[in-house]
Motif scaffolding. Structure first.
Motif, PDB file in Angstrom:
ATOM      1  N   ASN A  17      -4.148   7.540  -2.938  1.00 43.56           N
ATOM      2  CA  ASN A  17      -2.770   6.947  -3.843  1.00 43.56           C
ATOM      3  C   ASN A  17      -3.064   7.837  -4.378  1.00 43.56           C
ATOM      4  OD1 ASN A  17      -2.007   5.002  -1.875  1.00 43.56           O
ATOM      5  ND2 ASN A  17      -1.849   3.884  -3.676  1.00 43.56           N
TER       6      ASN A  17
ATOM      7  N   ILE B  52       2.209  12.202  -2.645  1.00 45.90           N
ATOM      8  CA  ILE B  52       3.000  11.711  -2.744  1.00 45.90           C
ATOM      9  C   ILE B  52       4.041  13.671  -2.620  1.00 45.90           C
ATOM     10  CG2 ILE B  52       5.276  11.066  -4.382  1.00 45.90           C
ATOM     11  CD1 ILE B  52       3.663   8.857  -5.450  1.00 45.90           C
TER      12      ILE B  52
ATOM     13  N   MET C 135       2.952  -0.420  -6.989  1.00 47.07           N
ATOM     14  CA  MET C 135       2.315  -0.588  -5.479  1.00 47.07           C
ATOM     15  C   MET C 135       0.468  -0.019  -5.717  1.00 47.07           C
ATOM     16  SD  MET C 135       2.321  -0.056  -2.350  1.00 47.07           S
ATOM     17  CE  MET C 135       3.770  -0.532  -2.889  1.00 47.07           C
TER      18      MET C 135
ATOM     19  N   LEU D 218      -0.944   4.192   0.562  1.00 44.73           N
ATOM     20  CA  LEU D 218       0.523   5.211   0.889  1.00 44.73           C
ATOM     21  C   LEU D 218       0.199   5.397   2.456  1.00 44.73           C
ATOM     22  CD1 LEU D 218       1.010   7.099  -2.074  1.00 44.73           C
ATOM     23  CD2 LEU D 218       2.352   4.856  -1.558  1.00 44.73           C
TER      24      LEU D 218
ATOM     25  N   GLY E 291       3.152   0.760   2.217  1.00 39.40           N
ATOM     26  CA  GLY E 291       2.644   1.785   0.174  1.00 39.40           C
ATOM     27  C   GLY E 291       3.741   2.953   0.465  1.00 39.40           C
ATOM     28  N   LEU E 292       4.153   3.479   1.593  1.00 44.47           N
ATOM     29  CA  LEU E 292       5.056   4.328   2.286  1.00 44.47           C
ATOM     30  C   LEU E 292       6.754   4.168   1.596  1.00 44.47           C
ATOM     31  CD1 LEU E 292       5.219   7.555   2.906  1.00 44.47           C
ATOM     32  CD2 LEU E 292       5.469   7.168   5.558  1.00 44.47           C
ATOM     33  N   SER E 293       7.062   3.495   2.139  1.00 40.92           N
ATOM     34  CA  SER E 293       8.660   2.777   2.293  1.00 40.92           C
ATOM     35  C   SER E 293       8.591   2.327   0.519  1.00 40.92           C
ATOM     36  CB  SER E 293       8.495   1.516   3.203  1.00 40.92           C
ATOM     37  OG  SER E 293       7.658   0.095   2.372  1.00 40.92           O
ATOM     38  N   THR E 294       7.907   1.964  -0.191  1.00 45.01           N
ATOM     39  CA  THR E 294       8.147   2.171  -1.350  1.00 45.01           C
ATOM     40  C   THR E 294       8.413   3.448  -1.768  1.00 45.01           C
ATOM     41  OG1 THR E 294       6.363   0.765  -1.188  1.00 45.01           O
ATOM     42  CG2 THR E 294       7.518   0.519  -3.519  1.00 45.01           C
ATOM     43  N   LEU E 295       7.862   4.619  -1.428  1.00 48.38           N
ATOM     44  CA  LEU E 295       8.108   6.074  -2.288  1.00 48.38           C
ATOM     45  C   LEU E 295       9.600   6.387  -1.820  1.00 48.38           C
ATOM     46  CD1 LEU E 295       5.172   8.714  -1.027  1.00 48.38           C
ATOM     47  CD2 LEU E 295       5.761   6.816  -3.479  1.00 48.38           C
TER      48      LEU E 295
ATOM     49  N   LEU F  39       1.997   2.990  -9.336  1.00 47.33           N
ATOM     50  CA  LEU F  39       1.217   3.652  -8.611  1.00 47.33           C
ATOM     51  C   LEU F  39      -0.338   3.296  -8.896  1.00 47.33           C
ATOM     52  CD1 LEU F  39       0.876   4.801  -5.455  1.00 47.33           C
ATOM     53  CD2 LEU F  39      -0.083   6.914  -6.374  1.00 47.33           C
TER      54      LEU F  39
ATOM     55  N   SER G  26       7.961  -1.166   7.561  1.00 51.83           N
ATOM     56  CA  SER G  26       7.532  -2.959   6.341  1.00 51.83           C
ATOM     57  C   SER G  26       8.592  -3.736   6.695  1.00 51.83           C
ATOM     58  CB  SER G  26       7.943  -1.382   4.812  1.00 51.83           C
ATOM     59  OG  SER G  26       9.321  -2.052   4.476  1.00 51.83           O
TER      60      SER G  26
ATOM     61  N   SER H 110      -5.395  -2.592   4.984  1.00 44.27           N
ATOM     62  CA  SER H 110      -4.523  -3.034   3.606  1.00 44.27           C
ATOM     63  C   SER H 110      -4.944  -4.701   3.731  1.00 44.27           C
ATOM     64  CB  SER H 110      -3.145  -3.205   4.861  1.00 44.27           C
ATOM     65  OG  SER H 110      -3.531  -3.212   5.719  1.00 44.27           O
TER      66      SER H 110
END
Lengths: 479, 479
Positions: free
Chosen positions: A63, A68, A192, A196, A201-205, A217, A297, A469
């Protein structure tokens, strides 16, 4: 309906240019306008490598902000990001690169050195890309929801990993489903601590750009850092897995979190009930959820209204989604099936896996669970972790849940062992909090578990095997 | 992506069975579970009339609960609701019924008597349907977003009215776009004083089922009732048009609305700037918006953050939408074009209108406006209301806005009159607040308007001609 929407990052940069998009531990912030500017610039540099619409690009990074930027940059080119787990061996990575038809890999600077065993045509660190000159190319101003944005491989503890396709639409619908459950507040800030390169994680972006919401982050989870952020940084939502909740609660001691913290969104498998009860007693808003890479997610989540009433349940399917149990046994437990527009468009070039997993739009998850009378989902276990002992189904997570309710036990993992008489028997692995004997554990367990569920062996270990994870990998509980 | 979602009312009835879906003035409430039960029952009764998937059914009703039940009932059958404006003459209604291929009409009980001039195979009041026995039919458990849910005719003050198709997806995306702008709060309660046969009202029903949010439904607007509800009923959002804001502000006097009121969502055409300024001074959260039947309600809205900074602007396109100005003149004003998944799938069986209105996914709105440097939309006027005087463009709403800033003027409407010298000249119609002379008005206007924009005549009238959604109809300002 091949729906088209404006490019989500450009759109948010237009709507809320000066709002924080990303904040990191040292206080450094990036606004949506800055994130857009940097991502577009990075895209124009990537264009030098002939990355264009449909190119599959590996991303190997922990991360950090450049990761990102790289992910958004790919969306401006219409390229596909194949997100690689940094804990994998070069061989495992090479399998994924070949399977996903990746020839170019981008890495975090600090991982470039380690990437020697990786077979790709070219491997570039983020800094190396940054040194390139921008190329004049037409960047995407719109996103077609039917097109592929990312591919993430499932951990695949049994067969070969499968590349899960996420279209822009899968991510979009996941974020909309979550918003309809949790609400959208203008002061939200999402912490988070999960990688990611996992969909959690990715979905939060994507949520960040859609809601206009800052992400706080972390490079990785650390209870001190997370605690400090919750206490002082206006965090309203945190993504967590079970072990993080445990550590956070120990760290919290007798203190209380601020009222503004409205959700610890708990994923990564069923949590032990005693832990959830302890959190509830202390007014810590833990919402259990259920999801997987294939569902972009969470797809089932306990709503705020039911968080305290239905402890142990993963909740109900998000608004646009559905859940059903196929072929339930006498105990109502059967395989969990899910459906909805956030469910993966399929496994990349894997017709066999697709045929096995999908049936009329429903995805067979491989997980076992049941619905109670009010339709709340209770997840029992991964089907492959099911222990069948003398014809009885035994769910490792049930035993783990009971054992971890014992004061002296920090964590428990249960797996099976071949047995001549019963076929399989459960075996427990214990991480201690404080001194405890096998006999004490058996005494505790005997009061709470049917005889056939009692672990036949108890082993003390220092820590449980977990993946990147933080999910327990039961297959690595070795005798 | 012919996305399929669970039936939205059944879904919300499952997620929040006991939450209020609809509340009406006398305090009567209907929960989502009850609304689902009644709607399904009504659907099974409608099945007796051979209403089935794809049947077009007219609905002629003022705002009342049986109308809402009827609308949801149609969705359980996959039938299409053609929502009829109760203010129309029988001839106008008959045009729409024929054009939309409607043979069955449902009416509010109190309108059954008046429906004699209406030509339909059968006309039934809601109560008559209620007396039927339920038929065993398979009700929809899912909604396909590509399918048609409703048809609403545009007021069409020039040509014949056109039937605007709204798919389930148009409604869905409209509600999602609004949520991403306004947020979703668990304590939201939306007051609806606008007719449900207009898309502004209808769209709120969909928001209700999607967000799990109560609608406070009024039969019609009345400042006393709305004021009382805002003060005492926990209302957080109100849909309004300009004239309602004016009346509410007069009624409010020196009092203040509760802090929980977070949005007066203003539609129905550009509002006079003095009114918006007065509201801003008094901390009344008026958010101007822009939309039309074709966009399934608002498509451009001023966000909470900018409500005070950009007074007079309709804001920016909602997250999934886009807006652009085509062929702008020297003053930057041109025809407003919009795009997004909430924009109508097209006009029903009207290829000519579709070809005129759509171009590569963009809808030509027929409205004039411009974008400022930061991309905020300012709506000038309907293109057909534009006055061209000696080659200069004159926007009636600009003159109306100036005139209504005069203390003694309650409302102003401006239209054009043929003129030998100039081609067209503006003429003003004034509704007085208190005594005022033509000369006083001219003196006021001369300080604020270029000479060519000064109304050549001033007429005093009792009220402005408005349509059922309280929009000013300039073509009915007769000399």
């Amino acid at each position: 309906m091949q729906e088209t929407i404006p490019h989500w990052l450009s759109k948010q940069a237009d709507l809320a240019p000066d709002k924080t998009a990303i904040e990191i531990e040292d206080g450094y912030c990036l606004t949506f306008k800055e994130l857009e500017y940097k991502s577009k610039g990075f895209a124009r540099k990537l264009a030098r490598l002939k990355i264009t619409k449909g190119t599959h690009v590996g991303i190997l990074s922990t991360n950090e902000i450049p990761m990102i930027i790289a992910i958004h940059a790919l969306s401006y080119l219409g390229a596909v990001g194949v997100l690689l787990n940094t804990r994998l061996t070069p061989e495992e990575i090479n399998f994924q690169l070949k399977d996903a038809e990746v020839s170019i890999v981008l890495t975090a600077d600090h991982l470039k050195e380690n990437s020697k065993g990786i077979k790709a045509e070219t491997i570039h660190s983020f800094s190396e890309i940054d040194e390139l000159e921008e190329k004049e190319v037409r960047l995407c101003t719109e996103l077609n929801l039917a097109e592929t944005f990312t591919i993430i491989y499932t951990s695949g503890t049994t067969s070969f990993p499968k590349g899960v396709i996420h279209t822009y639409g899968n991510h979009w619908w996941s974020a909309v489903g979550s918003a309809l459950n949790l609400g959208i507040h203008s002061d939200d800030k999402w912490l988070m601590p999960l990688p990611l390169f996992h969909v959690s994680g990715l979905s939060t972006l994507i949520k960040s750009v859609m809601y206009g919401m800052p992400i706080y982050l972390l490079e990785k989870f650390n209870e001190r850092t997370v605690h400090h952020a919750i206490m002082n940084k206006g965090i309203t939502i945190v993504s967590v897995v079970t072990v993080m909740v445990q550590r956070l609660m120990s760290f919290l001691g007798d203190k209380k979190y601020p009222e503004s913290l409205r959700c610890l969104l708990l994923g990564g498998g069923p949590a032990p009930k005693p832990l959830l009860e302890k959190a509830a007693e202390r007014n810590i808003p833990v919402f259990q959820s259920y999801g997987m890479t294939e569902t972009a997610s969470q797809i089932v989540t306990l709503s705020p209204d039911n968080a305290l009433k239905k402890i142990g349940s993963a909740g109900k399917a998000l608004f646009p989604a559905q859940v059903k149990i196929m072929e339930p046994g006498e105990d109502s437990i059967g395989e969990i099936h899910v459906k909805g527009p956030m469910v993966t468009a399929g496994y990349f070039k894997n017709e066999e896996a697709n045929q096995q997993a999908f049936n009329s739009g429903w995805l067979a998850t491989g997980d076992l669970g049941y619905l109670d009378e009010a339709g709340f989902l209770y997840v029992s276990d991964r089907r492959k972790d099911l222990i069948i002992s003398g014809g009885e189904n035994i769910y490792p997570s049930e035993i783990e849940s009971v054992l971890s309710g014992m004061e002296q036990i920090k964590e428990a993992g249960v797996t099976s062992k071949a047995d001549e008489t019963w076929g399989q028997v459960p075996v427990a692995f214990i991480v201690k909090n404080s001194e405890v004997t096998e006999d004490e554990i058996w005494t505790f367990a005997r009061k709470r578990l049917a005889k056939y569920k009692l672990p036949k062996e108890i082993h003390f270990i220092d820590h449980l095997p977990r993946n990147a994870s933080n999910k327990l990998i039961r297959s690595r509980l070795k005798l």
